[in-house]
Design an enzyme around this catalytic site. Sequence first.
Site, PDB file in Angstrom:
ATOM      1  N   ILE A 222       0.878  -1.163   0.000  1.00  0.00           N
ATOM      2  CA  ILE A 222       0.000   0.000   0.000  1.00  0.00           C
ATOM      3  C   ILE A 222       0.919   1.217   0.000  1.00  0.00           C
ATOM      4  CG2 ILE A 222      -0.195  -0.137   2.530  1.00  0.00           C
ATOM      5  CD1 ILE A 222      -2.872   1.244   2.364  1.00  0.00           C
ATOM      6  N   SER A 223       0.691   2.138  -0.909  1.00  0.00           N
ATOM      7  CA  SER A 223       1.573   3.298  -1.043  1.00  0.00           C
ATOM      8  C   SER A 223       1.541   4.166   0.203  1.00  0.00           C
ATOM      9  CB  SER A 223       1.159   4.139  -2.255  1.00  0.00           C
ATOM     10  OG  SER A 223       1.331   3.431  -3.459  1.00  0.00           O
ATOM     11  N   ALA A 224       2.626   4.890   0.413  1.00  0.00           N
ATOM     12  CA  ALA A 224       2.677   5.853   1.513  1.00  0.00           C
ATOM     13  C   ALA A 224       1.582   6.905   1.323  1.00  0.00           C
ATOM     14  CB  ALA A 224       4.045   6.520   1.565  1.00  0.00           C
TER      15      ALA A 224
END
Length: 221
Positions: A72-74
């Site tokens: 999951i992206s920052a």
Amino acid sequence: MFDRFGSDDGGVDDGDYEAARQRMVRTVASRVDDDRVLEALEAVPRHEFVPPDRRDGAYRDRPLPIGDGQTISAPHMVAIMADELDVEPGEEVLEIGTGCGYHAAVTAELVGAANVYSVEYGEELAERARERLERTGYGEVSVRTGDGRNGWPEHAPYDAAYFTCATPELPDPVVDQVRTDGRLLAPVGTGFQTLVKATKRPDGSLERTEHGGVRFVRMRG
């Protein structure tokens, strides 16, 4: 407060997550021009989209593993991408790379869940994303399993399309499925990656701008 989050949510109430989410939004606010993006980040319960044993770090500004070799992206990257894509309520958006479903939920806050179409290569990831989206109130987001390089032609044309995974180049089928004057946003590159925004001209060509170096998992398929 972060350290008080339990891995199984035992003893953790919504207030803890709410306070952490507000701090996350304050952390990324300087990177975003559109207040609607910040409101979307504050609305989506990010902890619901990460594995239970990762929820203690759900609101830290960093990517997290979600299984199957994916992340999951920052939060700041989700915010930057949403800001750059510049979508409006009611616009139809194609997402390539559903992952855990979090970015789709943020997009749904901006355009409406029924206007988000997402393609995920991994069948198990897609199914888990559908379940999370349903549970968190974004069940109208459409998720299919398939090769993202082919887009989702049945619902074209789209007002915008974005990739949550790195691609060597913007795939022609996805470009074709975006309407004239529509926007595309993707991490482009095989080694060093650059966040590329493109606007589709009437003749089908793309006007491109670059928005800095990024690091994403590579598109599968």
